[in-house]
Every structure is written in C-alpha cells, then in structure tokens.
Write a protein that holds these residues in place. Structure first.
Motif, PDB file in Angstrom:
ATOM      1  N   LYS A 108      -0.708  14.116 -16.141  1.00  0.00           N
ATOM      2  CA  LYS A 108       0.221  13.212 -16.814  1.00  0.00           C
ATOM      3  C   LYS A 108       1.318  12.746 -15.861  1.00  0.00           C
ATOM      4  O   LYS A 108       1.696  11.563 -15.829  1.00  0.00           O
ATOM      5  N   ALA A 109       1.819  13.672 -15.077  1.00  0.00           N
ATOM      6  CA  ALA A 109       2.862  13.325 -14.107  1.00  0.00           C
ATOM      7  C   ALA A 109       2.327  12.387 -13.042  1.00  0.00           C
ATOM      8  O   ALA A 109       3.016  11.459 -12.599  1.00  0.00           O
ATOM      9  N   ALA A 110       1.087  12.607 -12.615  1.00  0.00           N
ATOM     10  CA  ALA A 110       0.476  11.729 -11.613  1.00  0.00           C
ATOM     11  C   ALA A 110       0.291  10.324 -12.164  1.00  0.00           C
ATOM     12  O   ALA A 110       0.540   9.325 -11.468  1.00  0.00           O
ATOM     13  N   ALA A 111      -0.131  10.230 -13.432  1.00  0.00           N
ATOM     14  CA  ALA A 111      -0.307   8.913 -14.058  1.00  0.00           C
ATOM     15  C   ALA A 111       1.029   8.188 -14.179  1.00  0.00           C
ATOM     16  O   ALA A 111       1.123   6.969 -13.971  1.00  0.00           O
ATOM     17  N   ALA A 112       2.086   8.926 -14.500  1.00  0.00           N
ATOM     18  CA  ALA A 112       3.410   8.318 -14.593  1.00  0.00           C
ATOM     19  C   ALA A 112       3.880   7.808 -13.239  1.00  0.00           C
ATOM     20  O   ALA A 112       4.504   6.740 -13.136  1.00  0.00           O
ATOM     21  N   CYS A 113       3.577   8.558 -12.216  1.00  0.00           N
ATOM     22  CA  CYS A 113       3.936   8.150 -10.855  1.00  0.00           C
ATOM     23  C   CYS A 113       3.223   6.863 -10.473  1.00  0.00           C
ATOM     24  O   CYS A 113       3.825   5.953  -9.893  1.00  0.00           O
ATOM     25  N   LEU A 114       1.940   6.771 -10.803  1.00  0.00           N
ATOM     26  CA  LEU A 114       1.164   5.571 -10.486  1.00  0.00           C
ATOM     27  C   LEU A 114       1.676   4.364 -11.265  1.00  0.00           C
ATOM     28  O   LEU A 114       1.755   3.244 -10.727  1.00  0.00           O
ATOM     29  N   ASP A 115       2.034   4.589 -12.527  1.00  0.00           N
ATOM     30  CA  ASP A 115       2.573   3.485 -13.328  1.00  0.00           C
ATOM     31  C   ASP A 115       3.910   3.009 -12.775  1.00  0.00           C
ATOM     32  O   ASP A 115       4.199   1.805 -12.735  1.00  0.00           O
ATOM     33  N   LYS A 116       4.729   3.930 -12.367  1.00  0.00           N
ATOM     34  CA  LYS A 116       6.042   3.581 -11.823  1.00  0.00           C
ATOM     35  C   LYS A 116       5.913   2.764 -10.547  1.00  0.00           C
ATOM     36  O   LYS A 116       6.736   1.870 -10.285  1.00  0.00           O
ATOM     37  N   ALA A 117       4.871   3.079  -9.718  1.00  0.00           N
ATOM     38  CA  ALA A 117       4.650   2.343  -8.466  1.00  0.00           C
ATOM     39  C   ALA A 117       3.860   1.059  -8.686  1.00  0.00           C
ATOM     40  O   ALA A 117       3.609   0.320  -7.729  1.00  0.00           O
ATOM     41  N   HIS A 118       3.479   0.784  -9.950  1.00  0.00           N
ATOM     42  CA  HIS A 118       2.700  -0.416 -10.290  1.00  0.00           C
ATOM     43  C   HIS A 118       1.376  -0.472  -9.510  1.00  0.00           C
ATOM     44  O   HIS A 118       1.000  -1.505  -8.972  1.00  0.00           O
ATOM     45  N   VAL A 119       0.687   0.673  -9.458  1.00  0.00           N
ATOM     46  CA  VAL A 119      -0.613   0.747  -8.776  1.00  0.00           C
ATOM     47  C   VAL A 119      -1.671   0.075  -9.629  1.00  0.00           C
ATOM     48  O   VAL A 119      -1.796   0.370 -10.829  1.00  0.00           O
ATOM     49  N   VAL A 120      -2.413  -0.842  -8.999  1.00  0.00           N
ATOM     50  CA  VAL A 120      -3.450  -1.588  -9.729  1.00  0.00           C
ATOM     51  C   VAL A 120      -4.859  -1.320  -9.214  1.00  0.00           C
ATOM     52  O   VAL A 120      -5.833  -1.760  -9.827  1.00  0.00           O
ATOM     53  N   GLY A 121      -4.982  -0.631  -8.094  1.00  0.00           N
ATOM     54  CA  GLY A 121      -6.318  -0.389  -7.565  1.00  0.00           C
ATOM     55  C   GLY A 121      -6.280   0.325  -6.229  1.00  0.00           C
ATOM     56  O   GLY A 121      -5.284   0.973  -5.867  1.00  0.00           O
ATOM     57  N   TRP A 122      -7.392   0.164  -5.503  1.00  0.00           N
ATOM     58  CA  TRP A 122      -7.585   0.849  -4.225  1.00  0.00           C
ATOM     59  C   TRP A 122      -7.625  -0.146  -3.069  1.00  0.00           C
ATOM     60  O   TRP A 122      -7.997  -1.303  -3.244  1.00  0.00           O
ATOM     61  N   SER A 123      -7.291   0.374  -1.892  1.00  0.00           N
ATOM     62  CA  SER A 123      -7.516  -0.348  -0.642  1.00  0.00           C
ATOM     63  C   SER A 123      -8.176   0.630   0.327  1.00  0.00           C
ATOM     64  O   SER A 123      -7.611   1.696   0.619  1.00  0.00           O
ATOM     65  N   VAL A 124      -9.362   0.271   0.795  1.00  0.00           N
ATOM     66  CA  VAL A 124     -10.153   1.188   1.617  1.00  0.00           C
ATOM     67  C   VAL A 124     -10.437   0.544   2.972  1.00  0.00           C
ATOM     68  O   VAL A 124     -10.921  -0.592   3.037  1.00  0.00           O
ATOM     69  N   ASP A 125     -10.142   1.266   4.041  1.00  0.00           N
ATOM     70  CA  ASP A 125     -10.497   0.842   5.400  1.00  0.00           C
ATOM     71  C   ASP A 125     -11.820   1.509   5.769  1.00  0.00           C
ATOM     72  O   ASP A 125     -11.956   2.734   5.627  1.00  0.00           O
ATOM     73  N   LEU A 160       0.850  -1.194   0.000  1.00  0.00           N
ATOM     74  CA  LEU A 160       0.000   0.000   0.000  1.00  0.00           C
ATOM     75  C   LEU A 160       0.879   1.235   0.000  1.00  0.00           C
ATOM     76  O   LEU A 160       1.893   1.288   0.704  1.00  0.00           O
ATOM     77  N   ILE A 161       0.485   2.229  -0.772  1.00  0.00           N
ATOM     78  CA  ILE A 161       1.155   3.519  -0.740  1.00  0.00           C
ATOM     79  C   ILE A 161       0.104   4.587  -0.473  1.00  0.00           C
ATOM     80  O   ILE A 161      -1.065   4.435  -0.814  1.00  0.00           O
ATOM     81  N   GLY A 162       0.553   5.643   0.166  1.00  0.00           N
ATOM     82  CA  GLY A 162      -0.368   6.688   0.595  1.00  0.00           C
ATOM     83  C   GLY A 162      -1.120   7.335  -0.543  1.00  0.00           C
ATOM     84  O   GLY A 162      -0.618   7.430  -1.673  1.00  0.00           O
ATOM     85  N   TYR A 163      -2.326   7.801  -0.229  1.00  0.00           N
ATOM     86  CA  TYR A 163      -3.182   8.405  -1.248  1.00  0.00           C
ATOM     87  C   TYR A 163      -2.535   9.638  -1.859  1.00  0.00           C
ATOM     88  O   TYR A 163      -2.732   9.950  -3.033  1.00  0.00           O
ATOM     89  N   GLY A 164      -1.725  10.348  -1.090  1.00  0.00           N
ATOM     90  CA  GLY A 164      -1.090  11.567  -1.589  1.00  0.00           C
ATOM     91  C   GLY A 164       0.291  11.345  -2.163  1.00  0.00           C
ATOM     92  O   GLY A 164       1.006  12.321  -2.468  1.00  0.00           O
ATOM     93  N   SER A 165       0.690  10.100  -2.330  1.00  0.00           N
ATOM     94  CA  SER A 165       2.043   9.823  -2.805  1.00  0.00           C
ATOM     95  C   SER A 165       2.270  10.297  -4.229  1.00  0.00           C
ATOM     96  O   SER A 165       3.391  10.649  -4.608  1.00  0.00           O
ATOM     97  N   CYS A 166       1.247  10.271  -5.050  1.00  0.00           N
ATOM     98  CA  CYS A 166       1.378  10.684  -6.457  1.00  0.00           C
ATOM     99  C   CYS A 166       0.550  11.935  -6.731  1.00  0.00           C
ATOM    100  O   CYS A 166      -0.111  12.055  -7.775  1.00  0.00           O
ATOM    101  N   ASN A 167       0.588  12.829  -5.806  1.00  0.00           N
ATOM    102  CA  ASN A 167      -0.145  14.087  -5.953  1.00  0.00           C
ATOM    103  C   ASN A 167       0.718  15.078  -6.735  1.00  0.00           C
ATOM    104  O   ASN A 167       1.226  16.064  -6.202  1.00  0.00           O
ATOM    105  N   GLU A 168       0.873  14.787  -8.005  1.00  0.00           N
ATOM    106  CA  GLU A 168       1.752  15.596  -8.843  1.00  0.00           C
ATOM    107  C   GLU A 168       1.012  16.817  -9.386  1.00  0.00           C
ATOM    108  O   GLU A 168      -0.209  16.926  -9.308  1.00  0.00           O
ATOM    109  N   ALA A 169       1.809  17.711  -9.976  1.00  0.00           N
ATOM    110  CA  ALA A 169       1.250  18.982 -10.449  1.00  0.00           C
ATOM    111  C   ALA A 169       0.332  18.783 -11.646  1.00  0.00           C
ATOM    112  O   ALA A 169      -0.668  19.480 -11.804  1.00  0.00           O
ATOM    113  N   THR A 170       0.656  17.842 -12.507  1.00  0.00           N
ATOM    114  CA  THR A 170      -0.149  17.618 -13.706  1.00  0.00           C
ATOM    115  C   THR A 170      -0.707  16.202 -13.698  1.00  0.00           C
ATOM    116  O   THR A 170      -0.174  15.306 -13.041  1.00  0.00           O
TER     117      THR A 170
END
Length: 346
Positions: A291-308, A279-289
C-alpha cells in the motif's frame, strides 16, 4: 707435364660438371615443390617453431573437439524438433563441454601473450642473439617485422579458426538464455573477430614489454598483468559498444505491464516513467508495504516503465567495432616496436 695436369683437371671439371648437372636439376626441381621458407623467415620459424607448432596443434585438437561436440548437440536438438525446438529441451541439455571450451577460449589471449609474445624479443635480448642478428646483413627493421609478421600470422590463423568453429557451435542455441546470454564473456569474447583481436593485442603488447624489460621471466610476469588488465577493461566497456535502445509503456506498473522486449534482448536498466516524462529509479518506491509503495508511485505520478536494452541484432556490429579498436591499438604498439627497435634494440 703441366699440359697433362691441366688437361686432367679440365677433364675432371667437365666430368664433375656434367655429373652434377642432373643433381642440380633435381635439387632445383625439389625446391620448386611446395612452400619452403628461406632467409629471415626460416630463421624466425626455426627459432620459435616449438611455440608455433604447439599453438597450431592445440588449435587443431580444440577444433576437433568442437566439431564432435557440435555434432552431438545437433543430434540432441533434432530429437526436440530443431529448428523449432519444443519446450523443455534445456532440461537434459549437457552444457559442460560448452562451458569448458568457452573458458579455454577466454584464457587463450592471456596464455599466448605470456608464453609467446613476452619471450619473442626478451629471449633474444637476454641471450645475446639480438646482437648476433644485428651483426648480420639483415636490417633490424626486417628482423623485427618478420618476427612480428610470422607470429601474427600464426596467431591470426589459429584464433580465427577457433572463433569460426565456436560461432558455428553456438549459433543453433544462441536464442536461449539457458546456455549463455550473448553479452556474456563466454560467448561475446569467443565468437566473431573478438578472440583474434584480443589475442593479437596481448601478444604484441607482450612483445613490446619484452623489448623494454629485456628479461624473459620479468617480461612474462609483466605481460600477465597487462593481459589481465586488458581483459578487465574490455569487460567493463563491452556493453558500451552498442547503441542502447529504450522501450516505454504507459499502462501502469502492475502485473503484466512491463514492456515486452525482443527475443534474446538484454535488459540493461529499468526505471519508472512519470506523466511528465521524467524517470525515477526502480528502487525509489521500495516501501515496506504494498500500500505504501502504491502511494509512493501515485505521488510521483508514475504511468509506466522505461527500459534500456540491447537487442541481439547488434552483436556483430558491437564485436567488429570493439575489434577495430583493439586492432588499432595493436597496430600502434607494432609501430612502436619497429620504431623503437630500429635504433635502440641493441
């Protein structure tokens, strides 16, 4: 002469006895009707009757307000097809009285703890009444137990009745977040066993504080601080009483991919779920654009959500669990009052 005198006295005594027998019978019959306090119970009730009657009267008035407002609410809801409410029923719903009553119930533990619990023993110790009682045949333990018992009984009856009525009022609209989330203090602390448990803890805590401080005004000030601390600590740990559930998704983090939670569930936390299960924090890929946020998510291999989250089905269990902790603390403080007061009260 002495014979005549004795005869006359005997006659008068017999006459008085025969004349008073019906009166005694009537008095005995009168005492047999209804519930009458005697001994230490009567003394405690009479000593604190103003406070007891004030609490009972305030509870009765509040109950009447709740019953009236609930009837008004049901009339409104039935106009929108209750129990299957139509969309838009919240738009004209008047929640002002609901908020007022919930706020009143929220300060009840503090008010009763300060104005009833704190002076209960502090007043007797400060005025010397405790020394007078100690000189009588009644033991300290019985006197203390009666003080606590009568007070706890009055507080329990009033707060339990208010809690039941407020729960009855809130139940038809409990699934709506427009009124209040079920985890909010206005609802969670005003329904079920929580109001009674919180009030008993602050009241008995105030009694113990008054016994140690031995000055009424100072005891009330310290009890006010104690009651506020109890409320703060309780609000901090309230959500910890539940069994947090986790729901995940594996279809990305775009629009429409967030996991659907059960109705009235409270979202406690949400994180990104990676392909490795981390799990990585919700604000970990809070990029300025974007496109940058999507690249960050791809780099972290994010596949979905985890909700408590916490479902509303756990509300009752959480309330009873929390109330049992509060009541255990209340019992411990009561035992301390009895044990300390048995030898060191006066």
């Amino acid at each position: 002469m002495s014979t005549m005198t004795n005869t006359g006295s005997t006659g008068n005594t017999g006459s008085a006895s025969s004349g008073s027998a019906p009166d005694s019978a009537r008095t005995g019959a009168g005492r047999g009707r209804g519930l009458r306090l005697s001994g230490v119970n009567w003394l405690v009730w009479r000593q604190h009757r103003a406070a007891y009657w004030t609490i009972l009267a305030a509870a009765a008035i509040t109950l009447a307000v709740i019953v009236y407002e609930r009837q008004q609410m049901m009339t409104y809801l039935e106009g929108y097809g209750y129990p299957h409410l139509k969309d838009g029923w919240e738009d004209k719903f008047d929640r002002r009285m609901f908020d007022v009553v919930s706020q009143v119930l929220g300060v009840v533990p503090i008010l009763i703890g300060v104005f009833l619990g704190a002076p209960l023993l502090a007043g007797d110790l400060e005025s010397g009444t405790a020394k007078l009682v100690n000189a009588q045949s009644t033991s300290r333990v019985r006197w203390l137990a009666t003080k606590l018992g009568v007070t706890v009984l009055v507080v329990t009856v009033c707060t339990a009745a208010l809690s039941a009525a407020f729960t009855w009022w809130w139940s038809p609209i409990k699934s709506s977040s427009y009124i209040s989330f079920w985890t909010d203090a206005s609802v969670f602390d005003g329904t079920g066993p929580v109001p009674t448990a919180l009030t008993l803890l602050t009241v008995v805590g105030g009694v113990a504080i008054g016994m140690l401080v031995r000055r009424t005004l100072m005891a009330m000030v310290v009890t006010l601080g104690f009651a506020v601390v109890v409320q703060v600590v309780w609000s901090h740990f309230r959500l910890s009483l539940g069994d947090v559930l986790v729901k995940t998704s594996h279809n990305g983090v775009g629009d429409g991919t967030f996991p659907a939670l059960p109705d009235s569930a409270v979202n406690l936390d949400q994180s990104y779920l990676t392909a490795s299960g981390d799990l990585i924090g919700y604000g970990s890929c809070n990029e300025a654009t974007e496109k940058a946020a999507a690249a960050c998510l791809d780099k972290a291999h994010v596949v979905g959500w985890s909700v408590d989250y916490l479902p509303i089905s756990q509300m009752s269990a959480m309330q009873w669990f929390g109330a049992s902790i509060l009541l255990a603390l209340t019992a411990a403080i009561s035992a301390f009052v009895i044990l300390w007061g048995r030898k060191r009260l006066v």
